[in-house]
Scaffold this active site. Structure first.
Site, PDB file in Angstrom:
ATOM      1  CG  HIS A 166      -0.259   0.251   2.523  1.00 22.47           C
ATOM      2  ND1 HIS A 166       0.346  -0.746   3.234  1.00 22.47           N
ATOM      3  CD2 HIS A 166      -0.062   1.380   3.248  1.00 22.47           C
ATOM      4  CE1 HIS A 166       0.873  -0.259   4.339  1.00 22.47           C
ATOM      5  NE2 HIS A 166       0.651   1.037   4.371  1.00 22.47           N
TER       6      HIS A 166
HETATM    7  C1  UD1 Z   1      -2.004   5.691   5.746  1.00 16.06           C
HETATM    8  C2  UD1 Z   1      -0.678   6.197   6.307  1.00 16.06           C
HETATM    9  C3  UD1 Z   1       0.378   5.134   6.149  1.00 16.06           C
HETATM   10  C4  UD1 Z   1      -0.061   3.827   6.786  1.00 16.06           C
HETATM   11  C5  UD1 Z   1      -1.420   3.418   6.253  1.00 16.06           C
HETATM   12  C6  UD1 Z   1      -1.912   2.223   7.016  1.00 16.06           C
HETATM   13  C7  UD1 Z   1      -0.338   8.633   6.090  1.00 16.06           C
HETATM   14  C8  UD1 Z   1       0.393   9.678   5.344  1.00 16.06           C
HETATM   15  N1  UD1 Z   1      -0.242   7.379   5.569  1.00 16.06           N
HETATM   16  O1  UD1 Z   1      -1.811   5.443   4.373  1.00 16.06           O
HETATM   17  O2  UD1 Z   1       1.578   5.562   6.789  1.00 16.06           O
HETATM   18  O3  UD1 Z   1       0.882   2.835   6.503  1.00 16.06           O
HETATM   19  O4  UD1 Z   1      -2.357   4.494   6.430  1.00 16.06           O
HETATM   20  O5  UD1 Z   1      -2.889   1.513   6.345  1.00 16.06           O
HETATM   21  O6  UD1 Z   1      -0.959   8.918   7.064  1.00 16.06           O
HETATM   22  N2  UD1 Z   1      -9.220   4.791   1.620  1.00 16.06           N
HETATM   23  C9  UD1 Z   1     -10.460   4.218   1.561  1.00 16.06           C
HETATM   24  N3  UD1 Z   1     -11.055   3.876   2.738  1.00 16.06           N
HETATM   25  C10 UD1 Z   1     -10.479   4.054   3.948  1.00 16.06           C
HETATM   26  C11 UD1 Z   1      -9.211   4.643   3.988  1.00 16.06           C
HETATM   27  C12 UD1 Z   1      -8.584   5.006   2.809  1.00 16.06           C
HETATM   28  O7  UD1 Z   1     -11.028   4.029   0.493  1.00 16.06           O
HETATM   29  O8  UD1 Z   1     -11.084   3.704   4.983  1.00 16.06           O
HETATM   30  C13 UD1 Z   1      -8.528   5.133   0.339  1.00 16.06           C
HETATM   31  C14 UD1 Z   1      -8.873   6.507  -0.209  1.00 16.06           C
HETATM   32  O9  UD1 Z   1      -8.866   6.417  -1.612  1.00 16.06           O
HETATM   33  C15 UD1 Z   1      -7.682   7.325   0.262  1.00 16.06           C
HETATM   34  C16 UD1 Z   1      -6.548   6.333   0.160  1.00 16.06           C
HETATM   35  O10 UD1 Z   1      -7.119   5.095   0.545  1.00 16.06           O
HETATM   36  O11 UD1 Z   1      -7.455   8.468  -0.525  1.00 16.06           O
HETATM   37  C17 UD1 Z   1      -5.354   6.638   1.056  1.00 16.06           C
HETATM   38  O12 UD1 Z   1      -5.753   6.807   2.435  1.00 16.06           O
HETATM   39  P1  UD1 Z   1      -4.836   7.639   3.451  1.00 16.06           P
HETATM   40  O13 UD1 Z   1      -5.357   7.515   4.817  1.00 16.06           O
HETATM   41  O14 UD1 Z   1      -4.589   9.013   2.922  1.00 16.06           O
HETATM   42  O15 UD1 Z   1      -3.431   6.946   3.344  1.00 16.06           O
HETATM   43  P2  UD1 Z   1      -3.043   5.403   3.383  1.00 16.06           P
HETATM   44  O16 UD1 Z   1      -2.486   5.026   2.058  1.00 16.06           O
HETATM   45  O17 UD1 Z   1      -4.166   4.618   3.944  1.00 16.06           O
HETATM   46  N1  UDP Z   2      -3.873  -5.766   8.912  1.00 18.69           N
HETATM   47  C1  UDP Z   2      -5.164  -6.249   9.023  1.00 18.69           C
HETATM   48  N2  UDP Z   2      -5.844  -6.567   7.881  1.00 18.69           N
HETATM   49  C2  UDP Z   2      -5.297  -6.460   6.637  1.00 18.69           C
HETATM   50  C3  UDP Z   2      -3.963  -5.960   6.537  1.00 18.69           C
HETATM   51  C4  UDP Z   2      -3.283  -5.612   7.693  1.00 18.69           C
HETATM   52  O1  UDP Z   2      -5.695  -6.389  10.127  1.00 18.69           O
HETATM   53  O2  UDP Z   2      -5.974  -6.774   5.650  1.00 18.69           O
HETATM   54  C5  UDP Z   2      -3.156  -5.370  10.152  1.00 18.69           C
HETATM   55  C6  UDP Z   2      -1.803  -6.008  10.350  1.00 18.69           C
HETATM   56  O3  UDP Z   2      -1.924  -7.242  11.020  1.00 18.69           O
HETATM   57  C7  UDP Z   2      -1.081  -4.967  11.181  1.00 18.69           C
HETATM   58  C8  UDP Z   2      -1.650  -3.654  10.657  1.00 18.69           C
HETATM   59  O4  UDP Z   2      -2.884  -3.979  10.034  1.00 18.69           O
HETATM   60  O5  UDP Z   2      -1.434  -5.107  12.558  1.00 18.69           O
HETATM   61  C9  UDP Z   2      -0.706  -3.041   9.659  1.00 18.69           C
HETATM   62  O6  UDP Z   2      -1.317  -1.975   9.037  1.00 18.69           O
HETATM   63  P1  UDP Z   2      -0.858  -1.412   7.617  1.00 18.69           P
HETATM   64  O7  UDP Z   2      -0.081  -2.438   6.880  1.00 18.69           O
HETATM   65  O8  UDP Z   2      -2.076  -0.872   6.982  1.00 18.69           O
HETATM   66  O9  UDP Z   2       0.044  -0.148   8.019  1.00 18.69           O
HETATM   67  P2  UDP Z   2       1.589   0.042   8.357  1.00 18.69           P
HETATM   68  O10 UDP Z   2       1.940  -0.887   9.450  1.00 18.69           O
HETATM   69  O11 UDP Z   2       2.365  -0.205   7.105  1.00 18.69           O
HETATM   70  O12 UDP Z   2       1.679   1.472   8.736  1.00 18.69           O
END
Ligand code: UD1
Ligand code: UDP
Length: 368
Positions: A209
């Site tokens: 992601h």
């Molecule tokens: C964010 C964090 C990242 C973390 C990740 C965990 C920042 C800058 N990034 O990235 O460090 O590893 O969360 O998962 O804070 N979206 C949905 N539904 C949701 C959430 C997001 O559809 O519930 C989609 C939207 O298109 C959105 C995109 O995901 O624009 C990105 O979401 P965002 O929270 O900005 O960043 P992540 O890539 O999730």
């Molecule tokens: N995770 C989850 N479901 C998923 C993918 C990840 O519950 O489909 C959990 C995973 O076990 C870990 C956390 O989400 O505890 C990690 O989150 P993510 O990879 O989104 O973010 P990051 O750690 O890279 O910031």
């Protein structure tokens, strides 16, 4: 401490996993205090947010700020503005922020400007790559924090280099691993393998992601490599909504490749535990696989969790999708190796140590 409040700012999926044991430990030590979970709503799909509150028994948020998605500035600014309103109304004795997402920085900045001390859970990690939004969030949050709770010794070196006084840094261990330990008994009851039609122990679990990988031309190359891998090793890929959005309508289909939406924590942990290996760019998943002893291959250029490589099961592939082709051979090597010892403090009790530090310091401040 009856009239005291502690605030916890969460918003994105990994935040919930890191914070749940901290709330539990502090509630136990300060039963009369008010424990206010402030959910920015950065993540909002039920399987990215709500399911974690249920499964991890996080208290229902006292405040739902509904920030949602947006560009970095807009998302952080909305969270900052709304968190500030809450902090002004509640005046907590401390604000705890986990990890490195935009909600983390917003919480730390709002609190620090109001003179409310900030505790950073998972402080001191560095990728040394400022093109990563998380690196900016970590650097600034650590500068704003009064308590820097670290999960591995290299964090201390990073923080020293940035001029943070050692007295503020507390090596307490990994609260994400506390959650893993707490939930693990429930994982045995998951029927996720039957639901997905995959054989436990037979497959490679994938999560991707990070913007560097999924927001540009590397994503189609990664998917092509996963299709090739699936010909010899079944692939299970619960897709993050960011990645799903970048793919648009076309989901790849190939024999042996199972793509789902994001999965709840208990089922995801069951998939991790029974995976033959994992391919990921997630920070948390690199840590969990080290704890579970599952071989992990990481598609990142600059890892901020080197302890998972030096003392864990993680191997860096670089930001190079074609390296996925080497996974079967690398896995054969990894499967012959003895399990490395666990990093210090990844023992299920990190949140208790964190809470002890915080309660002691708050009592001292109250008496001063
Ligand atoms: C964010 C964090 C990242 C973390 C990740 C965990 C920042 C800058 N990034 O990235 O460090 O590893 O969360 O998962 O804070 N979206 C949905 N539904 C949701 C959430 C997001 O559809 O519930 C989609 C939207 O298109 C959105 C995109 O995901 O624009 C990105 O979401 P965002 O929270 O900005 O960043 P992540 O890539 O999730
Ligand atoms: N995770 C989850 N479901 C998923 C993918 C990840 O519950 O489909 C959990 C995973 O076990 C870990 C956390 O989400 O505890 C990690 O989150 P993510 O990879 O989104 O973010 P990051 O750690 O890279 O910031």
């Amino acid at each position: 401490m009856a009239d005291v409040a502690i605030a916890y700012v969460v918003g994105a999926r990994p935040n919930f996993v890191k914070t749940a044991p901290v709330v539990r430990a502090l509630r136990h030590r300060l039963p009369d205090a008010r424990h206010l979970v402030i959910n920015t709503g950065q993540h909002y799909d039920p399987e990215m947010a709500e399911i974690f509150f249920e499964e991890l028994e996080l208290p229902a948020p006292a405040y739902e700020l509904g920030v949602g998605s947006g560009a970095h500035g807009a998302q952080t600014a909305k969270a900052l503005e709304r968190i500030e309103e809450v902090l002004l109304a509640e005046r907590p004795a401390a604000v705890l922020v986990p990890g490195d997402v935009n909600s983390t920085l917003a919480g730390a900045l709002a609190a620090a400007k109001l003179g409310i001390p900030v505790g950073h859970i998972e402080s001191g990690l560095r990728s040394f790559d400022r093109t990563m939004p998380e690196e900016i969030n970590r650097l600034l949050t650590d500068q704003l924090s009064e308590w820097l709770f670290t999960h591995s010794p290299e964090a201390l070196v990073n923080l020293e280099r940035e001029g943070i006084p050692a007295g503020r840094v507390h090596l307490v261990g990994n609260t994400m691993i506390d959650t893993l330990h707490a939930i693990r008994p429930r994982v045995e009851h998951s029927d996720v393998h039957a639901r997905l039609g995959v054989e436990p122990g037979s497959y490679c679990l994938v999560t991707l992601h990070r913007p560097a990988l999924v927001d540009g031309p590397l994503l189609p190359r990664a998917l092509a490599a996963l299709e090739r891998l699936a010909a010899t090793l079944p692939v299970v890929f619960p897709m993050h909504p960011r990645t799903r959005a970048r793919l648009g309508a076309a989901l790849p289909t190939a024999p042996g490749l199972t793509i789902t939406g994001p999965i709840g924590y208990v089922d995801f942990l069951a998939l991790e535990l029974r995976a033959r290996c994992v391919v990921t760019d997630s920070g948390g998943v690199q840590e969990e696989t080290t704890s579970l002893g599952v071989p992990c291959f990481t598609l990142r250029a600059n890892p901020e969790r080197p302890v998972t490589i030096t003392q864990g099961t993680n191997r860096l592939l670089g930001l190079a999708p074609e390296e996925i082709d080497r996974v079967p051979a690398l896995l054969a090597e990894a499967e012959g190796r003895p399990a490395p010892p666990q990093p210090e403090g990844w023992d299920g009790h990190a949140a208790e140590r964190l809470a002890d530090v915080l309660v002691r310091d708050l009592a001292r401040r109250a008496g001063a």
